[in-house]
Design a protein around this motif. Structure first.
Motif, mmCIF file in Angstrom:
data_model
loop_
_atom_site.group_PDB
_atom_site.id
_atom_site.type_symbol
_atom_site.label_atom_id
_atom_site.label_comp_id
_atom_site.label_asym_id
_atom_site.label_seq_id
_atom_site.Cartn_x
_atom_site.Cartn_y
_atom_site.Cartn_z
ATOM 1 N N GLN A 273 38.723 37.257 29.626
ATOM 2 C CA GLN A 273 38.055 38.121 30.586
ATOM 3 C C GLN A 273 38.045 37.499 31.974
ATOM 4 O O GLN A 273 37.733 36.324 32.149
ATOM 5 C CB GLN A 273 36.617 38.407 30.135
ATOM 6 C CG GLN A 273 35.907 39.435 31.002
ATOM 7 C CD GLN A 273 34.533 39.766 30.446
ATOM 8 O OE1 GLN A 273 34.173 39.322 29.357
ATOM 9 N NE2 GLN A 273 33.755 40.554 31.182
ATOM 10 N N LEU A 274 38.372 38.317 32.964
ATOM 11 C CA LEU A 274 38.356 37.879 34.353
ATOM 12 C C LEU A 274 37.190 38.537 35.079
ATOM 13 O O LEU A 274 36.787 39.657 34.752
ATOM 14 C CB LEU A 274 39.660 38.258 35.058
ATOM 15 C CG LEU A 274 40.963 37.661 34.515
ATOM 16 C CD1 LEU A 274 42.146 38.206 35.296
ATOM 17 C CD2 LEU A 274 40.944 36.138 34.578
ATOM 18 N N SER A 275 36.653 37.857 36.077
ATOM 19 C CA SER A 275 35.643 38.470 36.935
ATOM 20 C C SER A 275 36.328 39.530 37.809
ATOM 21 O O SER A 275 37.556 39.612 37.887
ATOM 22 C CB SER A 275 34.995 37.407 37.816
ATOM 23 O OG SER A 275 35.933 36.916 38.769
ATOM 24 N N ASP A 276 35.517 40.338 38.491
ATOM 25 C CA ASP A 276 36.091 41.372 39.367
ATOM 26 C C ASP A 276 36.974 40.740 40.435
ATOM 27 O O ASP A 276 38.070 41.235 40.733
ATOM 28 C CB ASP A 276 34.968 42.182 40.024
ATOM 29 C CG ASP A 276 34.218 43.062 39.030
ATOM 30 O OD1 ASP A 276 34.763 43.290 37.920
ATOM 31 O OD2 ASP A 276 33.103 43.512 39.340
ATOM 32 N N PHE A 277 36.493 39.640 41.019
ATOM 33 C CA PHE A 277 37.278 38.971 42.050
ATOM 34 C C PHE A 277 38.599 38.447 41.487
ATOM 35 O O PHE A 277 39.661 38.584 42.104
ATOM 36 C CB PHE A 277 36.470 37.812 42.645
ATOM 37 C CG PHE A 277 37.265 36.933 43.571
ATOM 38 C CD1 PHE A 277 37.546 37.342 44.869
ATOM 39 C CD2 PHE A 277 37.752 35.703 43.149
ATOM 40 C CE1 PHE A 277 38.283 36.538 45.724
ATOM 41 C CE2 PHE A 277 38.485 34.885 44.000
ATOM 42 C CZ PHE A 277 38.747 35.314 45.288
ATOM 43 N N GLU A 278 38.540 37.830 40.306
ATOM 44 C CA GLU A 278 39.750 37.292 39.677
ATOM 45 C C GLU A 278 40.739 38.408 39.356
ATOM 46 O O GLU A 278 41.957 38.244 39.526
ATOM 47 C CB GLU A 278 39.383 36.521 38.413
ATOM 48 C CG GLU A 278 38.638 35.227 38.682
ATOM 49 C CD GLU A 278 38.035 34.613 37.436
ATOM 50 O OE1 GLU A 278 37.756 33.401 37.443
ATOM 51 O OE2 GLU A 278 37.827 35.345 36.440
ATOM 52 N N GLU A 279 40.230 39.534 38.892
ATOM 53 C CA GLU A 279 41.100 40.666 38.557
ATOM 54 C C GLU A 279 41.794 41.208 39.805
ATOM 55 O O GLU A 279 43.001 41.488 39.797
ATOM 56 C CB GLU A 279 40.282 41.777 37.893
ATOM 57 C CG GLU A 279 41.104 42.887 37.261
ATOM 58 C CD GLU A 279 41.874 42.425 36.041
ATOM 59 O OE1 GLU A 279 43.054 42.847 35.896
ATOM 60 O OE2 GLU A 279 41.336 41.629 35.246
ATOM 61 N N LYS A 282 44.409 38.662 40.860
ATOM 62 C CA LYS A 282 45.570 38.746 39.968
ATOM 63 C C LYS A 282 46.464 39.911 40.371
ATOM 64 O O LYS A 282 47.697 39.773 40.438
ATOM 65 C CB LYS A 282 45.114 38.923 38.520
ATOM 66 C CG LYS A 282 46.280 38.983 37.528
ATOM 67 C CD LYS A 282 45.845 39.402 36.144
ATOM 68 C CE LYS A 282 45.623 40.900 36.074
ATOM 69 N NZ LYS A 282 45.352 41.361 34.688
ATOM 70 N N ASN A 283 45.877 41.053 40.649
ATOM 71 C CA ASN A 283 46.672 42.227 41.039
ATOM 72 C C ASN A 283 47.400 42.000 42.363
ATOM 73 O O ASN A 283 48.536 42.460 42.548
ATOM 74 C CB ASN A 283 45.779 43.462 41.128
ATOM 75 C CG ASN A 283 45.284 43.919 39.763
ATOM 76 O OD1 ASN A 283 45.945 43.691 38.750
ATOM 77 N ND2 ASN A 283 44.133 44.556 39.720
ATOM 78 N N LYS A 284 46.780 41.256 43.271
ATOM 79 C CA LYS A 284 47.450 40.928 44.536
ATOM 80 C C LYS A 284 48.645 39.999 44.280
ATOM 81 O O LYS A 284 49.694 40.128 44.929
ATOM 82 C CB LYS A 284 46.464 40.276 45.506
ATOM 83 C CG LYS A 284 45.441 41.242 46.077
ATOM 84 C CD LYS A 284 44.528 40.541 47.075
ATOM 85 C CE LYS A 284 43.523 41.511 47.669
ATOM 86 N NZ LYS A 284 42.615 40.861 48.657
ATOM 87 N N ILE A 285 48.472 39.061 43.342
ATOM 88 C CA ILE A 285 49.576 38.170 42.993
ATOM 89 C C ILE A 285 50.733 38.972 42.400
ATOM 90 O O ILE A 285 51.905 38.752 42.737
ATOM 91 C CB ILE A 285 49.102 37.090 41.993
ATOM 92 C CG1 ILE A 285 48.104 36.140 42.657
ATOM 93 C CG2 ILE A 285 50.286 36.302 41.450
ATOM 94 C CD1 ILE A 285 47.445 35.174 41.696
ATOM 95 N N ILE A 286 50.413 39.917 41.527
ATOM 96 C CA ILE A 286 51.451 40.750 40.897
ATOM 97 C C ILE A 286 52.189 41.562 41.952
ATOM 98 O O ILE A 286 53.423 41.695 41.913
ATOM 99 C CB ILE A 286 50.820 41.665 39.831
ATOM 100 C CG1 ILE A 286 50.291 40.820 38.663
ATOM 101 C CG2 ILE A 286 51.831 42.690 39.316
ATOM 102 C CD1 ILE A 286 49.419 41.582 37.702
#
Length: 294
Positions: A273-279, A282-286
């Motif tokens: 599970q990722l926090s909202d910030f981590e999620e 992650k999407n920005k990295i993708i």
């Protein structure tokens, strides 16, 4: 049940001994022992079985159950602290070769907030899977000899890079259109350690070609840059992913006759599970990965 007690219990399980757990947690052995005793008293069960004069131990079935839930609790606690305390950190696993080539290109497309949040863990692909499986990192870049298809991970393909032979400039074989490892019989091979995929590729090729003497004469280094420097200086030859050496002007780079590809992915354990910030990060990295031209 104290969070510290659960944290110390996880350390006992992961390190395999109370002494090592105390060392990695920077506390005394009695602190670890007392935490274990409190948990066993509170749960009314034995959590570990000591062997060889308490030097080594293994978990009981109830210990395994507690370990599984403790890791989830530790992770949830980290998420709570991150979201409430605004101390937003992402444990990011980055193998050295990817860290020197692809990751900086991704970083250049992220903002200061995301960049400052990264806690970098640098290790080879084999160790990276272990860290991901144990929830010790949130995301990891990995390199593999086969496409990543495991249902255990969410994987995001970045690129593939063929393995090549690297030689010193002026080597008699430097101008060949391609080379097999068998063509290099009698050469001194230089490689990185076995935690890296390049080591496995080289060893498989040497074994396949019955090059026993070359295996015995391997020179092994911890650093890819050291391997490249040694080859450039004429101390031997090596095999590396093209991505790692494409900018070197002091090396001759020759494709393998039978291509072997190095597949690079960003992966996340599915139930991690990722926090909202981590999620969001992650999407920005993708999204940054999608724009790469490699």
């Amino acid at each position: 049940m104290l969070l510290n007690d659960l944290e110390y219990f996880v350390a006992i399980a992961e390190e395999g001994s109370i002494t090592k757990a105390a060392h990695v947690k920077f506390v005394s052995q009695p602190s670890i022992t007392n935490a274990l005793r409190r948990l066993e008293d509170e749960l009314n069960t034995m959590l570990i079985i000591r062997t060889r004069g308490n030097a080594d131990l293994r978990l009981t079935d109830t210990g395994e159950t507690l370990l599984r839930h403790s890791r989830i609790i530790m992770r949830e606690t980290e998420i709570i602290q991150s979201e409430i305390g605004k101390q937003q950190k992402i444990a990011m696993g980055v193998p050295p070769m990817i860290g020197a080539t692809i990751f900086p290109r991704i970083m250049s497309q992220l903002g200061p907030k995301e960049i400052d949040s990264f806690h970098m863990v640098e290790t080879g692909p084999a160790s990276m899977y272990e860290l991901i499986d144990q929830d010790k990192i949130d995301l990891g870049f990995i390199g593999s000899l086969t496409p990543e298809k495991s249902k255990q991970y969410n994987s995001y393909f970045i690129t593939k890079s063929p393995y090549v032979v690297i030689l010193p400039l002026g080597h008699p074989l430097a101008n060949r259109p391609s080379l097999s490892v068998g063509d290099l019989k009698g050469e001194r091979f230089i490689t990185v350690t076995k935690q890296f995929t390049a080591y496995r590729v080289l060893m498989d090729q040497l074994v396949e070609n019955d090059m026993t003497e070359e295996i015995h004469n391997l020179y092994i280094t911890n650093e890819a840059l050291t391997e490249q420097g040694l080859v450039a200086a004429g101390n031997g030859v090596g095999i590396m992913a093209r991505l790692a050496v494409e900018d070197r002007r002091d090396l001759a780079i020759v494709p393998l006759t039978n291509p072997i590809n190095f597949y690079i992915y960003l992966i996340q354990k599915r139930n991690h599970q990722l926090s909202d910030f981590e999620e969001v990060t992650k999407n920005k990295i993708i999204e940054a990965i999608k724009t790469l031209t490699i």
